[in-house]
Design a protein around this motif. Structure first.
Motif, PDB file in Angstrom:
ATOM      1  N   ASN B 372      34.878  28.666  37.411  1.00 44.81           N
ATOM      2  CA  ASN B 372      35.048  29.117  36.035  1.00 44.81           C
ATOM      3  C   ASN B 372      35.252  30.616  35.895  1.00 44.81           C
ATOM      4  O   ASN B 372      35.430  31.125  34.800  1.00 44.81           O
ATOM      5  N   ASP B 373      35.247  31.305  37.030  1.00 42.09           N
ATOM      6  CA  ASP B 373      35.552  32.730  37.020  1.00 42.09           C
ATOM      7  C   ASP B 373      37.033  32.896  37.386  1.00 42.09           C
ATOM      8  O   ASP B 373      37.458  32.475  38.462  1.00 42.09           O
ATOM      9  N   LEU B 374      37.803  33.464  36.484  1.00 39.12           N
ATOM     10  CA  LEU B 374      39.250  33.533  36.708  1.00 39.12           C
ATOM     11  C   LEU B 374      39.616  34.344  37.949  1.00 39.12           C
ATOM     12  O   LEU B 374      40.547  34.001  38.676  1.00 39.12           O
ATOM     13  N   GLU B 375      38.868  35.411  38.188  1.00 39.24           N
ATOM     14  CA  GLU B 375      39.158  36.229  39.371  1.00 39.24           C
ATOM     15  C   GLU B 375      39.010  35.380  40.644  1.00 39.24           C
ATOM     16  O   GLU B 375      39.895  35.346  41.503  1.00 39.24           O
ATOM     17  N   ASN B 376      37.878  34.661  40.754  1.00 35.39           N
ATOM     18  CA  ASN B 376      37.652  33.804  41.921  1.00 35.39           C
ATOM     19  C   ASN B 376      38.705  32.708  42.027  1.00 35.39           C
ATOM     20  O   ASN B 376      39.206  32.418  43.113  1.00 35.39           O
TER      21      ASN B 376
END
Lengths: 288, 386
Positions: B372-376
């Motif tokens: 849910n983390d866009l960077e990851n």
């Protein structure tokens, strides 16, 4: 304080009984928005969501609405906006996507003559957290705070909202001005309001490729805005000559690129982030 | 929506703008008839494609005998025209337009566009015609003249007079220009156009104004009330993938990278492409799946993305606003099963019920990575694409 809407705003919904209007009006009412009634020609005299339905905006004026929220299909938006404007409703918000540009050229010039504020079309609307939600944004990601947000895109506004909420900054008001070539209100109109709002400390401006609204905003910011402005421009990887979803998001003849916009904003003293995930964090740094 | 030159000229003629009569040929047998109908002893043959720069690659030719006309037709019909303004595959040619050859005294430039910052229609004119007007605007901006048309008032004679003077037209030509000017605006408004370019507008050797070329773009949002014009759409000139997507109300643009993207919202879709690039990857496409990311729409979007053989991984980025992320997760799971997806997929869900949605994806035992983390999520997709 906030801009444009608060808990005393009396909202009239045009196209009230349609499916989209029903879904979103219900959510707005649950959020605490003062929706006083709606208009659907031919259904006057009935009730919808516990509120009165009128045949025309004129008939509804007995309730003294001071904002109109429009959900009618694109072909009828010009008519609905001009009908609300004729009755002198000072704030009109049009959510609908797909309004012909020619209609907007007439509407924009007319509402400017009348001194009426139009937000949209093709936009998520306006929200002042914990007070009023006039639009289709998810209410629960917002948090009352001191950051003003202006954006040409719906879901990118939500990104900026979420980031500022997660950091505890919150928002004073958030305005989606819409992704069309001829929007009712520009970045400049909203920058002016946020600059004068004592409860806004910083302004986030989310732009995108196409047109020169960001360049015009840059000029305005360097001359008139004394609060910090943080900006992200979407479409750094967009190809030239292709419409990127929004009717207004197109690089035409080499003009309207993200790179140009970012440079112009930067030289106007705007804090430009090139990664959308840094909108919130940069805002926090600027305020510290 | 773009039109062909012959279609644009038909609309011009309907609105009393001066154009030559023309004849369309689709095979070499029709050339003789075309030359007879048009008459004269010299003809201009023009390939009909949705792109400029035709002249420089031999797609427009002055012809003075039937044999050369047949040769030109055979050379182009069924082939693709590649110019500076097309991609490397070029645009297919299925029609050649034949016009009489007109003696040119002088070439001018005239166009009409929606002026986003003035909230008006802008009429742009220059005495420098037949050349790239963007270059003139860069190098000699004083040679370009503008008039803004307020749609509530309409075009006024003094505006046409001002342009006539700037273009050094004589009295007769100024009269013709006023007619051209007001008919151009009327056509622009009546037909919901977003761009008209007449380059060149010429003064003929007899001293008359004449539209030698015609380029028209229509406002796609207004096609619902322009059914005659909507019928002129030539799908062969459009990217087949983009057509297929638009038939399903999906907004798609193909790019050169290998990370397929499926996003809700146009702004976030661009933002996702930018994020991929920011972390060192290359997006394969822009795709806005819209607010209601149902199973059917998600499945269709996957199919369109997968038609591109370059795609090695799909990054799904959904900000659940009104739409709940658990419903979207359901749609993704069903679509992955239905399309028998063989490449990895990384999903980022944010907003309404996103935790529930990602739990469902993780439990699905499909090759779906959820973060849910866009960077990851972007970094995972980039790693998987390598």
């Amino acid at each position: 304080m906030s801009i444009l809407v608060n808990k005393s705003t009396k909202v009239l919904v045009q196209g009230f009984t349609g499916s989209q209007a029903t879904l979103h009006s219900e959510q707005s009412i649950n959020y605490g928005t003062n929706i006083i009634g709606g208009v659907t020609p031919g259904k006057g005299g009935t009730e919808h969501l516990g509120k009165p339905v009128f045949n025309s905006v004129a008939e509804s004026m007995e309730l003294q609405p001071n904002a109109a929220l429009i959900f009618v299909p694109a072909a009828f938006c010009k008519d609905s906006i001009l009908e609300a404007a004729e009755q002198g409703i000072p704030l009109i918000i049009c959510i609908t996507e797909g309004v012909p540009t020619m209609d907007m050229l007439v509407v924009k010039n007319k509402i400017d003559q009348l001194g009426i504020t139009l937000i949209g079309p093709n936009c998520p609307g306006i929200i002042t957290p914990d007070e009023a939600k006039l639009g289709i944004m998810p209410g629960d990601i917002h948090k009352k705070g001191r950051i003003g947000i202006i954006s040409r895109s719906g879901t990118l506004t939500y990104e900026a909202v979420k980031q500022t909420t997660d950091l505890g900054l919150g928002q004073s008001s958030c305005v989606g001005i819409g992704g069309d070539p001829i929007p009712g209100s520009s970045f400049i109109d909203m920058l002016a309001l946020f600059n004068d709002d004592p409860d806004t400390d910083a302004i986030i401006m989310v732009g995108e490729i196409g047109g020169n609204a960001e360049e015009e905003a840059a000029k305005y910011i360097s001359n008139h805005v004394n609060k910090p402005v943080i900006s992200y421009i979407a479409g750094q990887t967009a190809p030239s000559g292709k419409r990127m979803g929004h009717a207004g998001a197109i690089i035409a003849g080499g003009k309207g690129t993200a790179e140009d916009k970012m440079k112009t904003l930067q030289s106007a003293g705007v804090h430009v982030v090139d990664n959308l995930l840094e909108i919130g964090i940069r805002t926090q740094q600027v305020l510290d | 929506m773009n039109l062909h030159e012959y279609q644009a000229k038909q609309i011009f003629a309907d609105h009393n703008l001066p154009v030559s009569k023309n004849f369309l040929v689709t095979n070499s047998k029709e050339v003789k008839k075309a030359f007879n109908v048009i008459g004269g002893d010299k003809w201009v043959m023009k390939t009909q494609v949705h792109a400029g720069g035709r002249g420089k690659v031999g797609g427009v030719k002055l012809i003075d005998n039937i044999e050369d006309g047949i040769k030109f037709t055979n050379q182009w019909i069924g082939k693709r025209l590649i110019s500076k303004q097309t991609d490397e595959k070029g645009q297919p040619v299925s029609v050649v337009m034949v016009e009489p050859c007109i003696e040119i005294e002088k070439e001018l430039y005239l166009s009409a566009v929606v002026d986003r910052s003035a909230k008006a229609i802008s009429i742009i004119a220059s005495g420098e015609g037949g050349v790239n007007i963007e270059e003139v605007a860069e190098t000699n901006p004083e040679k370009i003249f503008y008039e803004k048309i307020d749609l509530i008032i309409g075009p006024q004679p003094y505006q046409a007079r001002r342009l006539s003077e700037a273009l050094h037209l004589d009295a007769q030509q100024s009269n013709e220009f006023w007619n051209l000017f007001k008919n151009l605006v009327k056509m622009f408004v009546d037909c919901d156009m977003s761009l008209v370019e007449i380059n060149p507008l010429i003064i003929t050797s007899e001293g008359h104004l004449h539209c030698l070329d015609a380029k028209v773009n229509l406002d796609s949002n207004a096609l619902f009330r322009q059914s005659n014009l909507a019928n002129m759409r030539d799908l062969s000139q459009e990217d087949p993938q983009e057509c297929e997507a638009s038939n399903h109300d999906l907004s798609y643009v193909s790019l050169d990278g290998n990370i397929g993207c499926m996003v809700n919202g146009a702004g976030l879709a661009m933002g996702t492409m930018d994020t991929i690039k920011f972390y060192g990857g290359e997006p394969a496409n822009f795709l806005d799946v819209g607010g209601a990311a149902t199973k059917e729409r998600v499945a269709k979007a996957f199919k369109i993305i997968l038609n591109d053989p370059k795609v090695k991984v799909i990054l799904v980025n959904i900000f659940g606003g009104i739409v709940r992320c658990d419903l979207i997760a359901e749609g993704i799971i069903a679509a992955v099963k239905e399309t028998e997806l063989v490449i990895p997929i990384v999903v980022r869900l944010e907003g309404n019920n996103s935790k529930l949605g990602s739990d469902m994806l993780q439990k699905s035992s499909l090759a779906i990575e959820s973060d849910n983390d866009l960077e990851n999520a972007a970094k995972k997709a980039i790693l998987l694409a390598e």
